[in-house]
Design a protein around this motif. Structure first.
Motif, PDB file in Angstrom:
ATOM      1  N   UNK A  72      27.871  38.436 -57.678  1.00  0.00           N
ATOM      2  CA  UNK A  72      28.579  39.319 -56.769  1.00  0.00           C
ATOM      3  C   UNK A  72      30.016  38.849 -56.586  1.00  0.00           C
ATOM      4  N   UNK A  73      30.925  39.795 -56.412  1.00  0.00           N
ATOM      5  CA  UNK A  73      32.335  39.452 -56.318  1.00  0.00           C
ATOM      6  C   UNK A  73      32.941  39.636 -54.944  1.00  0.00           C
ATOM      7  N   UNK A  74      32.103  39.724 -53.907  1.00  0.00           N
ATOM      8  CA  UNK A  74      32.651  39.910 -52.564  1.00  0.00           C
ATOM      9  C   UNK A  74      33.440  38.695 -52.109  1.00  0.00           C
TER      10      UNK A  74
ATOM     11  N   UNK B 144      27.838  34.062 -52.132  1.00  0.00           N
ATOM     12  CA  UNK B 144      27.868  34.362 -50.706  1.00  0.00           C
ATOM     13  C   UNK B 144      26.721  35.271 -50.266  1.00  0.00           C
ATOM     14  N   UNK B 145      26.396  36.272 -51.044  1.00  0.00           N
ATOM     15  CA  UNK B 145      25.337  37.216 -50.682  1.00  0.00           C
ATOM     16  C   UNK B 145      24.409  37.415 -51.874  1.00  0.00           C
ATOM     17  N   UNK B 146      23.184  36.915 -51.809  1.00  0.00           N
ATOM     18  CA  UNK B 146      22.274  37.009 -52.953  1.00  0.00           C
ATOM     19  C   UNK B 146      22.062  38.429 -53.464  1.00  0.00           C
TER      20      UNK B 146
ATOM     21  N   UNK C 187      39.886  33.090 -59.816  1.00  0.00           N
ATOM     22  CA  UNK C 187      39.856  34.478 -60.280  1.00  0.00           C
ATOM     23  C   UNK C 187      38.516  34.736 -60.940  1.00  0.00           C
ATOM     24  N   UNK C 188      37.954  35.895 -60.665  1.00  0.00           N
ATOM     25  CA  UNK C 188      36.684  36.291 -61.262  1.00  0.00           C
ATOM     26  C   UNK C 188      36.937  37.563 -62.056  1.00  0.00           C
ATOM     27  N   UNK C 189      36.780  37.472 -63.365  1.00  0.00           N
ATOM     28  CA  UNK C 189      36.981  38.622 -64.232  1.00  0.00           C
ATOM     29  C   UNK C 189      35.621  39.168 -64.643  1.00  0.00           C
ATOM     30  N   UNK C 190      35.614  40.123 -65.548  1.00  0.00           N
ATOM     31  CA  UNK C 190      34.379  40.783 -65.941  1.00  0.00           C
ATOM     32  C   UNK C 190      33.330  39.800 -66.459  1.00  0.00           C
TER      33      UNK C 190
END
Length: 104
Positions: A17-19, A75-77, A47-50
């Protein structure tokens, strides 16, 4: 590791997840014993890319090798579990002991 202080990790938005950006929790050396974790102090995903994450390493970080296995916290499963049909539960020796269906 394209330059000093930067590692590219094979983990991206398709995987987690990217939150919030994932947190580096521990690291293992491929072929090493599971109880021999290596330091990740000061490591942070910037940074989180594809399909990749950019991982900033503190100055002086020298014991990093291609193939190191990094465990990250999310952060959120639910925002990660919905990307995977199955998850593997491992024991202290990092051996898969159960495969769990995510049912999302």
């Amino acid at each position: 590791m394209p330059e000093p202080g930067l590692a590219i990790v094979a983990m991206g938005r398709r995987d987690v997840g990217g939150d919030r950006l994932p947190l580096a929790l521990r690291r293992y050396r491929e072929g090493g014993a599971p109880d021999q974790t290596l330091a990740v102090d000061g490591w942070r995903v910037t940074k989180l890319m594809d399909q990749h994450a950019f991982l900033a390493l503190p100055d002086g970080t020298g014991d990093v090798s291609v193939g190191d296995i990094v465990a990250f916290g999310i952060s959120h499963p639910c925002l990660t579990f919905d990307k995977w049909r199955r998850l593997c539960r491992v024991n202290e020796g990092l051996e898969v002991v159960e495969v769990l269906e995510t049912c999302f």
